[in-house]
Design an enzyme around this catalytic site. Structure first.
Site, PDB file in Angstrom:
ATOM      1  N   CYS A  31      -4.790   2.071  -3.513  1.00 58.57           N
ATOM      2  CA  CYS A  31      -3.697   2.945  -2.930  1.00 58.57           C
ATOM      3  C   CYS A  31      -2.353   1.576  -3.347  1.00 58.57           C
ATOM      4  O   CYS A  31      -1.467   1.474  -2.426  1.00 58.57           O
ATOM      5  CB  CYS A  31      -4.381   3.340  -1.396  1.00 58.57           C
ATOM      6  SG  CYS A  31      -5.089   4.459  -1.401  1.00 58.57           S
ATOM      7  N   ASP A  75       3.218  -4.020   8.009  1.00 56.87           N
ATOM      8  CA  ASP A  75       2.255  -3.471   7.772  1.00 56.87           C
ATOM      9  C   ASP A  75       1.186  -4.214   8.041  1.00 56.87           C
ATOM     10  O   ASP A  75       0.524  -4.890   7.256  1.00 56.87           O
ATOM     11  CB  ASP A  75       2.393  -2.591   6.038  1.00 56.87           C
ATOM     12  CG  ASP A  75       0.249  -2.138   6.086  1.00 56.87           C
ATOM     13  OD1 ASP A  75       0.376  -2.246   7.493  1.00 56.87           O
ATOM     14  OD2 ASP A  75       0.743  -0.985   5.223  1.00 56.87           O
ATOM     15  N   LYS A  95     -10.277   0.275  11.017  1.00 56.25           N
ATOM     16  CA  LYS A  95     -10.536  -1.206   9.658  1.00 56.25           C
ATOM     17  C   LYS A  95     -10.857  -2.351  10.683  1.00 56.25           C
ATOM     18  O   LYS A  95     -11.139  -3.531  10.447  1.00 56.25           O
ATOM     19  CB  LYS A  95      -9.163  -1.856   9.381  1.00 56.25           C
ATOM     20  CG  LYS A  95      -8.728  -0.537   8.393  1.00 56.25           C
ATOM     21  CD  LYS A  95      -7.837  -0.748   7.204  1.00 56.25           C
ATOM     22  CE  LYS A  95      -7.035   0.359   6.567  1.00 56.25           C
ATOM     23  NZ  LYS A  95      -8.066   0.019   5.370  1.00 56.25           N
ATOM     24  N   GLN A 121      -4.405  -4.897   7.446  1.00 59.51           N
ATOM     25  CA  GLN A 121      -5.432  -5.927   7.067  1.00 59.51           C
ATOM     26  C   GLN A 121      -5.024  -7.276   7.301  1.00 59.51           C
ATOM     27  O   GLN A 121      -5.783  -8.223   7.223  1.00 59.51           O
ATOM     28  CB  GLN A 121      -5.135  -6.112   5.519  1.00 59.51           C
ATOM     29  CG  GLN A 121      -5.551  -4.872   4.482  1.00 59.51           C
ATOM     30  CD  GLN A 121      -6.915  -4.170   4.733  1.00 59.51           C
ATOM     31  OE1 GLN A 121      -7.531  -5.059   4.783  1.00 59.51           O
ATOM     32  NE2 GLN A 121      -6.415  -3.298   4.213  1.00 59.51           N
ATOM     33  N   HIS A 142       0.490  -1.093  -0.036  1.00 55.36           N
ATOM     34  CA  HIS A 142      -0.104   0.292  -0.496  1.00 55.36           C
ATOM     35  C   HIS A 142       0.884   1.239   0.046  1.00 55.36           C
ATOM     36  O   HIS A 142       1.800   1.253   0.845  1.00 55.36           O
ATOM     37  CB  HIS A 142      -0.717   0.447   1.547  1.00 55.36           C
ATOM     38  CG  HIS A 142      -2.155   0.634   1.771  1.00 55.36           C
ATOM     39  ND1 HIS A 142      -1.850   2.031   2.142  1.00 55.36           N
ATOM     40  CD2 HIS A 142      -3.197   0.834   1.808  1.00 55.36           C
ATOM     41  CE1 HIS A 142      -2.841   3.203   2.376  1.00 55.36           C
ATOM     42  NE2 HIS A 142      -3.451   2.232   1.798  1.00 55.36           N
TER      43      HIS A 142
HETATM   44  N1  PMP Z   1      -1.819  -0.727   4.724  1.00 60.86           N
HETATM   45  C1  PMP Z   1      -2.852  -0.981   4.199  1.00 60.86           C
HETATM   46  C2  PMP Z   1      -2.181  -2.351   4.018  1.00 60.86           C
HETATM   47  C3  PMP Z   1      -3.786  -0.537   3.985  1.00 60.86           C
HETATM   48  O1  PMP Z   1      -5.065  -1.103   3.211  1.00 60.86           O
HETATM   49  C4  PMP Z   1      -4.373   0.927   4.454  1.00 60.86           C
HETATM   50  C5  PMP Z   1      -5.413   1.634   4.200  1.00 60.86           C
HETATM   51  N2  PMP Z   1      -6.265   1.028   3.443  1.00 60.86           N
HETATM   52  C6  PMP Z   1      -3.327   1.169   5.246  1.00 60.86           C
HETATM   53  C7  PMP Z   1      -2.083   0.720   5.301  1.00 60.86           C
HETATM   54  C8  PMP Z   1      -3.174   3.344   5.316  1.00 60.86           C
HETATM   55  O2  PMP Z   1      -4.336   3.151   7.070  1.00 60.86           O
HETATM   56  P1  PMP Z   1      -4.708   4.918   7.016  1.00 60.86           P
HETATM   57  O3  PMP Z   1      -5.963   5.257   6.047  1.00 60.86           O
HETATM   58  O4  PMP Z   1      -5.888   4.061   7.895  1.00 60.86           O
HETATM   59  O5  PMP Z   1      -3.447   5.388   7.679  1.00 60.86           O
END
Ligand code: PMP
Length: 416
Positions: free
Chosen positions: A372, A207, A233, A210, A130
């Site tokens: 993203c 990270d 999430k 998920q 991401h």
């Molecule tokens: N890493 C991953 C794998 C994600 O799916 C996301 C959210 N889509 C993020 C980071 C970023 O999270 P946040 O926008 O809540 O900071």
């Protein structure tokens, strides 16, 4: 076609806790919420906790010497303890409240990165990251003259661990990797990646945006140095996230943001930072969101993370089987048994945004775009994709509605 007859959780009953899930849209379409990788919904238990705190328990934390502030501080620190136990961190100061996963990763890239990474050093990320787990490392590389390298993915959508071994060397300072891809759904072998990185003398940031909401997590079993995730999430409010960091690392790192709360002493000449976690929580923290996240964790633990994981994998397997029948569906990522409850796909000849729009008419909420993860989409040779992502409150009936809506999208575009 039904390959799954029953699910481990009674989602129909659990859904009664989620007011938003009984929404009807476009006149007569029950909302089918399949955008859980973007953000989940909240149960009444979390919403009521937020209201209760604002109505009766709210003051700033770690400040006032008065009853309400003490009470609010206790609730905030109880939430930290809930997070600690949820991810099996060794101690509470290893749990830093941030505004989200993105902020947590940026904290490490800025604080640890600026202090430890030099020109010519190497940072390893993966092709499936991401942007939150790639851009901060590119920024660090720009500031320091370090180089960002990528673990490639195989045709199946798994990390190529042989290529990882070849990338690791004495210049590697950190490996930053997602536990579960937010596009492919791939479950990465974090324990193995940590072992290989540590053998090469590199740290590992996971990270876990998920993975922590969907499966049992044990940061100590992983052996990870840093782990980042977001509250929104996993049933919590937006505006709160977590950075887990090994205590010895947090103690050695300089603070990232400066301000109130993060100091032991301030003089006209300068300041002396506080110990973790306060050192990394400058200013007023996300007090009520953190307490709400604690309530979300209570809810998840009452259901059981193993069951949640199983439930979502079965839903994804059923969706996979139903979508295969439609024809023209290209799945991005590995087979259902190697991934979490995330299905990204393209429908031949139809742009992802058109697919999402037709599904919306059926009441089905899915994501369309690059999620993203632009480098990953480039690697896969697609400009945009669709993504259906499940949580424990989704049902087999909803999977059926998804498949019917996709059939409809195909019918509509065949006529054109
Ligand atoms: N890493 C991953 C794998 C994600 O799916 C996301 C959210 N889509 C993020 C980071 C970023 O999270 P946040 O926008 O809540 O900071």
């Amino acid at each position: 076609m039904s390959i799954v007859e029953t699910l481990p959780l009674d989602a129909e009953t659990l859904r009664e806790d989620f007011p938003i899930l009984s929404t009807v849209i476009h006149g007569d379409r029950p909302l089918v919420y399949l955008d859980n990788a973007a953000t989940t919904q909240r149960p009444r238990q979390v919403i009521e906790k937020l209201v209760e705190v604002y109505e009766r328990q709210y003051a700033n934390v770690h400040r006032g010497i008065h009853w309400l502030s003490d009470h609010s501080t206790d609730l905030f620190e109880e939430a930290r303890e809930k997070v600690r136990s949820f991810i099996n961190a060794g101690s509470a100061p290893e749990v830093i409240f941030t505004t989200g996963c993105t902020m947590a990763i940026n904290l490490v890239a800025r604080s640890w990165g600026d202090a430890n990474v030099r020109a010519g050093d190497e940072i390893i990320i993966t092709e499936m990251e991401h942007h939150s787990n790639s851009v901060p490392w590119h920024q660090l590389a720009e500031r320091t003259g370090a180089v960002v390298r990528h673990i490639p993915i195989t045709e199946e959508g798994l990390l190529d661990l042989d290529a990882f071994d070849e990338l690791l060397n004495e210049r590697t300072r950190i490996v930053a990797v997602g536990a579960v891809s937010n596009v492919l759904g791939t479950i990465n072998p974090i324990g193995e990646i940590v072992r290989r990185a540590h053998d090469a003398g590199a740290l590992v940031l996971v990270d876990a945006a998920q993975s922590v909401p969907h499966d049992k997590s044990d940061v100590q079993a992983w052996g990870a140095d840093f782990v980042a995730f977001s509250g929104h999430k996993m049933l919590g409010p937006s505006g709160v996230g977590v950075l887990y960091g090994r205590l010895d690392l947090l103690e050695a790192m300089p603070p990232f943001l400066g301000g109130g709360s993060m100091i032991r002493r301030v003089t006209l000449e300068g300041f002396e930072p506080a110990d973790p976690p306060a050192k990394f929580e400058a200013g007023t923290p996300p007090i009520v969101p953190a307490i709400g996240l604690g309530a979300g964790i209570d809810y998840l633990e009452a259901i059981g993370l193993e069951k949640i994981h199983q439930h979502e994998q079965l839903l994804a397997a059923q969706a996979h089987a139903a979508m295969e029948q439609i024809g023209g569906v290209r799945f991005l990522g590995p087979a259902p048994d190697k991934k979490a409850g995330i299905i990204s796909f393209t429908l031949e000849g139809i742009h992802a945004h058109d697919v999402a729009q037709i599904l919306d008419r059926h009441g089905v909420a899915i994501r369309a775009g690059h999620h993203c993860a632009m480098p990953l989409h480039k690697r896969l040779g697609v400009v945009a994709s669709n993504r259906a992502s499940f949580y424990f409150y989704n049902t087999l009936d909803e999977v059926e509605i998804l498949a019917e809506a996709l059939q409809d999208a195909k019918r509509i575009f065949r006529r054109r």
